[in-house]
Design an enzyme around this catalytic site. Sequence first.
Site, mmCIF file in Angstrom:
data_model
loop_
_atom_site.group_PDB
_atom_site.id
_atom_site.type_symbol
_atom_site.label_atom_id
_atom_site.label_comp_id
_atom_site.label_asym_id
_atom_site.label_seq_id
_atom_site.Cartn_x
_atom_site.Cartn_y
_atom_site.Cartn_z
ATOM 1 N N HIS A 194 0.816 -1.218 0.000
ATOM 2 C CA HIS A 194 0.000 0.000 0.000
ATOM 3 C C HIS A 194 0.845 1.262 0.000
ATOM 4 O O HIS A 194 0.385 2.322 -0.416
ATOM 5 C CB HIS A 194 -1.006 -0.034 1.152
ATOM 6 C CG HIS A 194 -2.154 -0.938 0.837
ATOM 7 N ND1 HIS A 194 -2.210 -2.233 1.278
ATOM 8 C CD2 HIS A 194 -3.242 -0.758 0.043
ATOM 9 C CE1 HIS A 194 -3.306 -2.804 0.803
ATOM 10 N NE2 HIS A 194 -3.949 -1.937 0.048
ATOM 11 N N ARG A 234 -10.564 3.636 -1.493
ATOM 12 C CA ARG A 234 -10.039 2.901 -0.323
ATOM 13 C C ARG A 234 -10.354 3.723 0.926
ATOM 14 O O ARG A 234 -9.533 4.519 1.376
ATOM 15 C CB ARG A 234 -8.525 2.698 -0.463
ATOM 16 C CG ARG A 234 -8.112 1.707 -1.551
ATOM 17 C CD ARG A 234 -6.610 1.496 -1.545
ATOM 18 N NE ARG A 234 -6.191 0.340 -2.294
ATOM 19 C CZ ARG A 234 -5.785 0.361 -3.578
ATOM 20 N NH1 ARG A 234 -5.766 1.487 -4.243
ATOM 21 N NH2 ARG A 234 -5.409 -0.753 -4.162
ATOM 22 N N ARG A 245 -15.374 1.243 -1.164
ATOM 23 C CA ARG A 245 -14.990 -0.052 -0.619
ATOM 24 C C ARG A 245 -15.020 0.093 0.908
ATOM 25 O O ARG A 245 -14.396 1.007 1.449
ATOM 26 C CB ARG A 245 -13.577 -0.390 -1.115
ATOM 27 C CG ARG A 245 -13.140 -1.833 -0.902
ATOM 28 C CD ARG A 245 -12.217 -2.061 0.251
ATOM 29 N NE ARG A 245 -10.976 -1.344 0.260
ATOM 30 C CZ ARG A 245 -9.821 -1.762 -0.271
ATOM 31 N NH1 ARG A 245 -9.755 -2.876 -0.932
ATOM 32 N NH2 ARG A 245 -8.725 -1.060 -0.131
ATOM 33 N N GLU A 296 -10.926 -11.409 -3.956
ATOM 34 C CA GLU A 296 -9.515 -11.268 -3.595
ATOM 35 C C GLU A 296 -8.934 -12.564 -3.053
ATOM 36 O O GLU A 296 -7.748 -12.632 -2.760
ATOM 37 C CB GLU A 296 -9.350 -10.186 -2.518
ATOM 38 C CG GLU A 296 -9.974 -8.875 -2.890
ATOM 39 C CD GLU A 296 -9.571 -7.752 -1.958
ATOM 40 O OE1 GLU A 296 -8.571 -7.089 -2.241
ATOM 41 O OE2 GLU A 296 -10.263 -7.557 -0.927
ATOM 42 N N ASP A 310 -4.400 -8.719 -3.933
ATOM 43 C CA ASP A 310 -4.573 -9.763 -2.927
ATOM 44 C C ASP A 310 -4.815 -11.130 -3.553
ATOM 45 O O ASP A 310 -4.349 -12.141 -3.032
ATOM 46 C CB ASP A 310 -5.729 -9.401 -1.979
ATOM 47 C CG ASP A 310 -5.278 -8.407 -0.928
ATOM 48 O OD1 ASP A 310 -4.185 -8.604 -0.367
ATOM 49 O OD2 ASP A 310 -5.991 -7.417 -0.695
ATOM 50 N N CYS A 319 -9.710 -3.983 -10.032
ATOM 51 C CA CYS A 319 -9.251 -2.713 -9.452
ATOM 52 C C CYS A 319 -7.886 -2.868 -8.796
ATOM 53 O O CYS A 319 -7.386 -1.927 -8.186
ATOM 54 C CB CYS A 319 -10.273 -2.168 -8.466
ATOM 55 S SG CYS A 319 -10.551 -3.248 -7.062
HETATM 56 C C1 PEP Z 1 -6.445 -5.514 -4.306
HETATM 57 O O1 PEP Z 1 -6.201 -6.303 -3.396
HETATM 58 O O2 PEP Z 1 -6.159 -5.733 -5.508
HETATM 59 C C2 PEP Z 1 -7.105 -4.235 -4.004
HETATM 60 C C3 PEP Z 1 -7.492 -3.430 -4.963
HETATM 61 O O3 PEP Z 1 -7.235 -3.894 -2.689
HETATM 62 P P1 PEP Z 1 -5.981 -3.373 -1.811
HETATM 63 O O4 PEP Z 1 -4.820 -3.149 -2.737
HETATM 64 O O5 PEP Z 1 -6.407 -2.127 -1.146
HETATM 65 O O6 PEP Z 1 -5.750 -4.506 -0.869
HETATM 66 MG MG MG Z 2 -7.112 -5.984 -1.481
#
Ligand code: PEP
Ligand code: MG
Length: 590
Positions: free
Chosen positions: A201, A308, A344, A443, A467, A514
């Site tokens: 992240h 997010r 989300r 995910e 994920d 996404c």
């Molecule tokens: C993902 O897991 O691809 C996603 C978009 O959520 P995050 O990156 O916030 O875990």
């Molecule tokens: Mg994710």
Amino acid sequence: MPSAITTGERIYHGIAASPGVRQGKVLVLGKARLTVARQSISEAQVADEIRRFEHALVLTRQQLIAVQKRLAEKSGDKHASIFEAHLLVLDDPELNNEVLTRIENERVNVEFAYQNVAERYAASLAAVDDEYLRERAADMRDIAERVLNNLMGNGDEGDLRNVLKEPCILVAHDLAPSQTAQMEHDKVLGFATDVGSRTSHTAIMAKSMQIPAVVGLKTITQELVSGDFVLLDGVKGLIIVNPGAQTLADYGQIERQQHSLQEKLWLARHEPTITADGHRIILSGNIENANDAGAVLECGAEGVGLFRTEFLFINQEELPSEQAQYVAYHAVADALKPAPVILRTLDLGGDKFRSHTDVPLEMNPFLGWRAIRFCLEEKDIFRAQLRAILRASAVGNVKMMYPMISGLQELLDANALLEECRAQLRAEGVPFDEQMDVGIMIETPSAAMTADALAKRAGFFSVGTNDLVQYSLAVDRTNEKIAHLYEPTHPAIVRLIKLTADASHRAGHWTGVCGEMAGDLALVPLLLGLGVDELSAAPATVPQIKFLIRRLKMADARTLAAFALECESTAEIFDRSVNMAQRVAPELFQ
Ligand code: PEP
Ligand code: MG
């Protein structure tokens, strides 16, 4: 391409986390923890060392009081009182006298004396079988770090605002997403870290904030010192120390080419997202912050495919109230309407925490108390968010999705809470959109494998490939040591995405992607061929994705996907996809 190495030039290879090229002076954070050397001092220097020590204690005290004051203003005395304990540790006469004695008797530098004494105190507290005392060990280490940073001229590093006095390239062992979120463009030209990967992240945040970054450089904090001049290449994942004249000239030329390409893409950004053979694709933007809603429409996206929302909770001393959340969601919905925004629900945990103190330490945080699992237990927190989202749905085109669903029961439980919130709002006479679309993120492999059952209870799917890859291939998405095993074109991933898209279509729904895969130009043909209807990526990459899609034939993308579904080799699937993308839009890959 950078030139061959010239005298004095050193190149370090890492992982390209956020594109862009920057040059500037380096500021290395966290040196205090790594390199406190023992230095002998003369008798004449003793008084100076003691003065430096006293000055560092005064400075640290001032910093602590300032933080305490800021906190008290924001959230009352409750949290601010934590700093009372820190101030007591800082002023501990026994500890400080021992440091002075060691400087005088052993003739060592103050950093060495202080670190030694403080660490011995902390270690003995940590060994005691008493939770309260063990917590004091953490206080002790926290304070020691602040004092050492002040002694070494590093400033108060916990808060980046205190460290960044002039524009620089930050170099750190690691940066939390919360620290990245605090960065300001005029202060941080770019950053480089020892650890981390493309889908952490921290990297995602950097991309969203358009701060170039290279991560996973392993030992860069030890190779560089503050003040070094470097060129950071966030496209190739390089740090070039003391770049020579030829390298700078080469990069200057690349920058000019990039600039004219960006201008061309920018002019075409509002064209419809239609493939060369007439298939309509939805192209959306990902945001982490309500203020970025404007950037989404400006870059040519048709809405927000992923907000997010957890970043509203991070860097805050208090949980945001329902009303504070409503204001943020309302602002985004209002700015985008009639374009959609997909909120989300809270995805805390993994590598995103509100603070380092408010969550229990887990052995495997990505497999632990994260996202929907946290929300289904912390029901009051979840209800407040659901109510805020529902209320915002009265204003614009709001959709909502749950993260990290791993089975049907979680979806049913979340929907039951949502229903409860709807009933409350109805009873209170508060307006909301009764038809608000509620989807889920795919995910986990278990969600993809049971997508047909989930599709009966969810209005749409958005595949979180960051994920999905991590959980399917058992590869920690933040660990640079195994970054080479993190393979989005693994046959298993290709098949799971296909299963998901097919299940949604059979139920009359759509599927988006996404995760970072949606913004990877080389993989866009593959995703479209697999039947993905929507792509949502960092706003800065949207014009490029659109340019590519408008030159791509869906018929070719489907042939590619059919090949990938039969293929056993990750590398071959990748090569075919990248070849197709390069063939249709070569200028994007120069
Ligand atoms: C993902 O897991 O691809 C996603 C978009 O959520 P995050 O990156 O916030 O875990
Ligand atoms: Mg994710």
